[in-house]
Design a protein around this motif. Structure first.
Motif, mmCIF file in Angstrom:
data_model
loop_
_atom_site.group_PDB
_atom_site.id
_atom_site.type_symbol
_atom_site.label_atom_id
_atom_site.label_comp_id
_atom_site.label_asym_id
_atom_site.label_seq_id
_atom_site.Cartn_x
_atom_site.Cartn_y
_atom_site.Cartn_z
ATOM 1 N N UNK A 2 15.421 -4.491 76.835
ATOM 2 C CA UNK A 2 15.037 -3.191 76.308
ATOM 3 C C UNK A 2 15.255 -3.100 74.790
ATOM 4 N N UNK A 4 17.181 -1.170 72.780
ATOM 5 C CA UNK A 4 18.528 -1.170 72.194
ATOM 6 C C UNK A 4 19.196 -2.524 72.324
ATOM 7 N N UNK A 7 18.104 -4.443 69.530
ATOM 8 C CA UNK A 7 18.766 -4.051 68.289
ATOM 9 C C UNK A 7 20.150 -4.700 68.210
ATOM 10 N N UNK A 8 20.895 -4.628 69.323
ATOM 11 C CA UNK A 8 22.221 -5.233 69.349
ATOM 12 C C UNK A 8 22.120 -6.750 69.153
ATOM 13 N N UNK A 11 21.303 -7.530 65.454
ATOM 14 C CA UNK A 11 22.524 -7.402 64.643
ATOM 15 C C UNK A 11 23.421 -8.625 64.871
ATOM 16 N N UNK A 81 30.384 -5.321 74.324
ATOM 17 C CA UNK A 81 29.458 -4.258 73.899
ATOM 18 C C UNK A 81 28.203 -4.258 74.779
ATOM 19 N N UNK A 85 27.019 -1.358 77.404
ATOM 20 C CA UNK A 85 25.730 -0.689 77.142
ATOM 21 C C UNK A 85 24.775 -0.866 78.325
ATOM 22 N N UNK A 86 24.747 -2.070 78.883
ATOM 23 C CA UNK A 86 23.860 -2.324 80.029
ATOM 24 C C UNK A 86 24.336 -1.580 81.274
ATOM 25 N N UNK A 89 23.786 2.143 81.051
ATOM 26 C CA UNK A 89 22.407 2.525 80.711
ATOM 27 C C UNK A 89 22.279 3.193 79.356
ATOM 28 N N UNK A 90 23.028 2.701 78.387
ATOM 29 C CA UNK A 90 23.019 3.336 77.054
ATOM 30 C C UNK A 90 21.974 2.700 76.152
ATOM 31 N N UNK A 91 20.747 2.705 76.630
ATOM 32 C CA UNK A 91 19.720 2.085 75.797
ATOM 33 C C UNK A 91 18.459 2.935 75.812
#
Lengths: 91, 218
Positions: A2, A4, A7-8, A11, A81, A85-86, A89-91
């Protein structure tokens, strides 16, 4: 994968590239390693500098970038992290 | 008009204990999410953390309220409508913080960046909570609707990733939805409240176990 997560991951790739070059990496190397457009790389680098992950150094041969403690922490804790996040569901 | 939960007297001690436990678990999740934000400055983690911390404070207020009432009322059932001003304030604070907490989590799931929209929803929900004649049922109904939106998000995440960790979080939120549907009926019988607390316990333990598994992989 996904948005995010990407993005991670981006980075992570930028910080890893800086770490692998012992803190003396030039923007062109970051561009090559991170596989981003020049504009996107600039945006990410600005974000990382503002966030305190990376320091920009001015040298006679041009700009170089080095990691801060926070940058090293990100690389160390990257698995944690992404797992968090996975899972939540923080994406 | 129902402004009361009916809690069996034998369950007071348990609900106080469970309230503290829920508060601690949600606080741990919230702090952990903020820690992840500090490490990654990922916006969603910050919003998620704030949402859980608000829910944690909400449970804490509920617990303090129950302790106060437990010490005051020595009958088989508790009628919240008879409480003094502070108790009413406590009850409203619990409801409002819980609803804002859920709304904050939904705000995180939408990816929308609009504080104006977020604050508008909060204000509308607070006003409707304060002025609704069936305050308690309305609060539980509102919570159920908000949980439905959260479940929709986690269902999408599960369908996308097909991972056990996503499924467990989805199940936890479905159980929390059932809790609040069940609590709508707690105004008629104390057993509904007991069942709701037990289901909540299972939900929060699932979330906690998930968090422990993540942190142990470190």
């Amino acid at each position: 994968m996904n948005k995010k997560r990407d993005r991670l991951q981006v980075i992570h790739d930028i910080l890893k590239a800086i770490q692998d070059k012992n803190g003396k990496i030039k923007p062109t190397h970051i561009l090559y390693k991170s596989n981003l457009s020049h504009q996107m790389m600039e945006e990410y680098l600005n974000e990382l500098i503002e966030g305190g992950f990376v320091i920009e150094n001015q040298t006679p041969s041009g700009k170089t970038y080095s990691l801060t403690e926070k940058g090293f922490d990100y690389l160390k804790q990257y698995k944690l992290i992404t797992d968090f996040v996975e899972s939540f569901g923080l994406s | 008009m129902a402004n009361i939960y009916i809690i069996p007297q034998w369950f007071f001690g348990y609900t106080i204990f469970l309230g503290i436990l829920f508060s601690i678990i949600t606080l741990i999740v919230g702090i952990y999410a903020l820690k992840i934000y500090k490490l990654s400055f990922q916006r969603q983690s910050k919003i998620f953390g704030i949402g859980f911390i608000l829910i944690s404070i909400s449970y804490l207020i509920r617990t303090v309220l129950t302790i106060v009432l437990f010490s005051k009322i020595k009958t088989n059932v508790i009628s919240l409508s008879t409480f003094n001003l502070w108790s009413i304030i406590g009850l409203y604070s619990h409801s409002i913080l819980f609803i804002i907490g859920l709304l904050t989590i939904i705000y995180m799931t939408t990816g929308v960046k609009s504080l104006r929209l977020y604050s508008l929803f909060i204000i509308l929900l607070i006003i409707s909570l304060i002025f609704h004649p069936f305050r308690l049922e309305f609060f539980e109904l509102l919570s159920s609707v908000l949980f439905l939106y959260i479940i929709y998000h986690y269902l999408k995440v599960y369908i996308k990733n097909r991972q056990i960790k996503n499924l467990t979080i989805l199940i936890a939120f479905i159980l929390l939805l059932l809790t609040h549907i069940d609590l709508i009926f707690s105004v008629t019988h104390g057993n509904y409240y007991v069942v709701a607390d037990i289901i909540s316990l299972v939900s929060y333990l699932i979330i906690l176990i998930n968090l422990i598994l993540i942190s142990r992989k470190k």
